[in-house]
Design an enzyme around this catalytic site. Sequence first.
Site, short mmCIF file in Angstrom:
data_model
loop_
_atom_site.label_atom_id
_atom_site.label_comp_id
_atom_site.label_asym_id
_atom_site.label_seq_id
_atom_site.Cartn_x
_atom_site.Cartn_y
_atom_site.Cartn_z
N ASP A 22 0.81 -1.22 0.00
CA ASP A 22 0.00 0.00 0.00
C ASP A 22 0.85 1.28 0.00
O ASP A 22 2.02 1.26 0.36
CB ASP A 22 -0.88 0.03 1.26
CG ASP A 22 -2.03 -0.97 1.22
OD1 ASP A 22 -2.02 -1.85 0.34
OD2 ASP A 22 -2.92 -0.86 2.08
N HIS A 73 -6.40 3.00 -3.83
CA HIS A 73 -6.23 3.33 -2.40
C HIS A 73 -6.55 4.82 -2.18
O HIS A 73 -5.92 5.47 -1.36
CB HIS A 73 -4.80 3.00 -1.99
CG HIS A 73 -4.60 2.82 -0.51
ND1 HIS A 73 -5.50 2.19 0.32
CD2 HIS A 73 -3.57 3.19 0.31
CE1 HIS A 73 -5.04 2.19 1.57
NE2 HIS A 73 -3.88 2.80 1.59
N HIS A 77 -5.26 9.60 0.04
CA HIS A 77 -5.07 8.91 1.32
C HIS A 77 -5.53 9.74 2.53
O HIS A 77 -5.08 9.55 3.65
CB HIS A 77 -3.60 8.50 1.51
CG HIS A 77 -3.41 7.28 2.39
ND1 HIS A 77 -3.25 7.37 3.75
CD2 HIS A 77 -3.35 5.97 2.09
CE1 HIS A 77 -3.09 6.14 4.24
NE2 HIS A 77 -3.15 5.28 3.25
N HIS A 167 3.75 -2.40 2.99
CA HIS A 167 3.80 -1.07 2.38
C HIS A 167 5.04 -0.91 1.50
O HIS A 167 6.14 -1.24 1.94
CB HIS A 167 3.79 0.01 3.46
CG HIS A 167 2.48 0.07 4.19
ND1 HIS A 167 2.18 -0.76 5.25
CD2 HIS A 167 1.37 0.84 3.98
CE1 HIS A 167 0.94 -0.49 5.67
NE2 HIS A 167 0.43 0.46 4.92
ZN LIG Z 1 -2.68 3.27 3.26
#
Ligand SMILES: [Zn+2]
Length: 201
Positions: A22, A73, A77, A167
């Site tokens: 991510d 995503h 964010h 991540h």
């Molecule tokens: Zn995130």
Amino acid sequence: MTPESPALVQLPKGNRVYLTFDDGPDARWTPRILDILAKAQARATFFVVGRQARGQAALVRRIAAQGHEIGNHTWSHRHPWTMLSSDARREVRDGAAAIADILGYGPRFFRPPHGCLRRCMIEEARALGQAVVLWSLSAVDWGVLGTAAGVAARLDAVQDGDIVLMHDGRGLINRPWQTASVLPVFLDGLRQRGLRAERLD
Ligand SMILES: [Zn+2]
């Protein structure tokens, strides 16, 4: 975050795990992770942040060209609970549009920032044809817990069918360098256990 959430897609077991990365793309860490995945012939899903993707279109295309899935995503964010619902819906739409502009097709999966299942965002994602995906195992590759040893120990607990949260993007407190440092050994361990790393499908 509870993996039993009704919004979590159900995925088949069968000696498969689903790695997800991510908060990218990140000019430094995404290519590093792509190289590691390629060497292990592993597939993954990258939940990219739209505004970062827009600035690094070539890197987004490389992710896809190497056989990985690209998921939405959101655009920036922002925390799902800190916006008007109209803005929250736009975050979903714009994130998807950024991916579609680069790849020529829209994302099939959506993961909300921080795993927050805000109803309007879930509705928006589904209306756009995106399945909502959280995770069942987190590497916690951020903050003070995000040491290489800690990340490795958490990844060690992976089970058949797990969706693993990691991540490649730095975000505010992520530590993708720790993830990259333990990933080769983790992938090697998967192979020894007969588990294949696949993208969401
Ligand atoms: Zn995130």
